[in-house]
Design an enzyme around this catalytic site. Structure first.
Site, mmCIF file in Angstrom:
data_model
loop_
_atom_site.group_PDB
_atom_site.id
_atom_site.type_symbol
_atom_site.label_atom_id
_atom_site.label_comp_id
_atom_site.label_asym_id
_atom_site.label_seq_id
_atom_site.Cartn_x
_atom_site.Cartn_y
_atom_site.Cartn_z
ATOM 1 N N ARG A 1 0.852 -1.182 0.000
ATOM 2 C CA ARG A 1 0.000 0.000 0.000
ATOM 3 C C ARG A 1 0.892 1.237 0.000
ATOM 4 N NH1 ARG A 1 -4.408 -1.062 -1.889
ATOM 5 N NH2 ARG A 1 -5.501 0.588 -0.788
ATOM 6 N N HIS B 1 -0.046 1.057 -10.006
ATOM 7 C CA HIS B 1 -0.878 0.255 -9.102
ATOM 8 C C HIS B 1 -1.583 -0.862 -9.879
ATOM 9 C CE1 HIS B 1 -3.293 0.421 -5.084
ATOM 10 N NE2 HIS B 1 -3.116 -0.829 -5.496
#
Length: 313
Positions: free
Chosen positions: A228, A276
């Protein structure tokens, strides 16, 4: 009884079409076209607006459309209903592909060879270590971490793992909890697949980088983060790269997403940026998984991958 789809960083229309195709008899709506809030009994979300979920008085369950759930739990008004996350075999495999690919790129100096190609220079970069000479450390030994660490081992890397609570993996050295410093001291290439929790936020910082091995075959440690964005302190990453504390960084997640145009990470010569997409998976498979979670809950069964709020994963 309706399922609400709320997505703020992707195009919601293909997801709405997909879920309606997979469950033609179900009332599925897409935020902001909620209709009567009392109709909403389930929500499938990705980075929903703060306070939205608390506005549905009959909400019975929430499913995150990704493996991470910090975007849900960071909402102080998050209602007291079950929360599930996506655990999909295809997603897991794609994450391991990303990890292995970029570990090999660092091992074989591929970024340096790309530069030589652009300069039209025929030159071998030495030394060229074998996989077994590179000590890879994987932080986070959940479903994604376990798969990645096993596949790195197959390639031949010298692999170890660390998790908050000790875990045993056949044939692989593992560290737990307060053994973090020992884990870092034997690690040349650090792979972060940790969840984002209050304890892990900002964990990838200068203090941690300075504890990585300094005697490795790459000359200095390498960071890879596909966990993350909130795990990393990007100013520390840039400074440590500039000072030689880190040799390189491969980042798939960021403190702010999309990565702002003005971020120095875009143009830093030692940084690889991916948008991502490390664990990008078959979207139909994710849609089926989400619908299966709702069907399970309607039958009185728990989600397949329930989230423990106290642990944030």
């Amino acid at each position: 009884m309706a399922l609400l789809l709320c997505i703020t960083q992707w195009d919601v229309a293909p997801w709405l079409d997909r879920l309606r195709r997979l469950a033609p008899g179900r009332d599925i709506r897409a935020w902001p076209d909620v209709g009567d809030p009392a109709d909403i009994t389930y929500a499938a979300v990705w980075k929903q607006p703060p306070g939205l979920l608390a506005s549905f008085p009959n909400l019975r369950g929430i499913v995150s459309l990704g493996a991470g759930v910090d975007h849900v739990l960071s909402d102080a008004t998050f209602p007291d209903v079950p929360l599930g996350r996506v655990v999909d075999g295809n997603l897991t495999t794609r994450m391991s592909e990303w990890v292995v690919m970029h570990a090999l790129i660092h091992l074989r100096h591929q970024r340096d060879y790309d530069l030589l190609q652009r300069q039209k220079l025929w030159r071998e970069i030495m030394p060229s270590p074998a996989a077994g000479e590179l000590r890879v450390g994987v932080m986070g030994l959940g479903v994604l971490g376990l798969d990645a660490i096993r596949k790195l081992k197959i390639i031949g890397f010298d692999v170890a793992g660390w998790s908050r609570t000790p875990k045993a993996i056949d044939g692989i050295r593992t560290y737990g909890g307060d053994e973090l410093d020992a884990f870092l001291a034997r690690t040349d290439l650090l792979v972060s697949l940790l969840p984002l929790t209050p304890e892990t936020r900002g964990m990838l910082n200068r203090s941690l980088f300075e504890k990585l091995a300094r005697d490795g075959v790459l000359g200095a440690p390498v960071l890879m983060n596909a966990g993350r964005g909130g795990l990393q302190v990007e100013t520390d990453i840039v400074a440590c790269l500039d000072e030689g504390v880190l040799r390189a960084a491969t980042l798939d997640v960021f403190e702010t997403e999309p990565l702002p145009e003005g971020s120095p990470l875009w143009s830093h010569p030692a940084v690889t940026v991916t948008p991502h997409n490390s664990a990008i998976s078959d979207e139909d498979a994710v849609g089926r998984f989400v619908l299966r979670q709702i069907e399970r809950h309607e039958r009185g069964l728990p989600f397949d991958a329930p989230v423990d709020r106290s642990r944030h994963y």
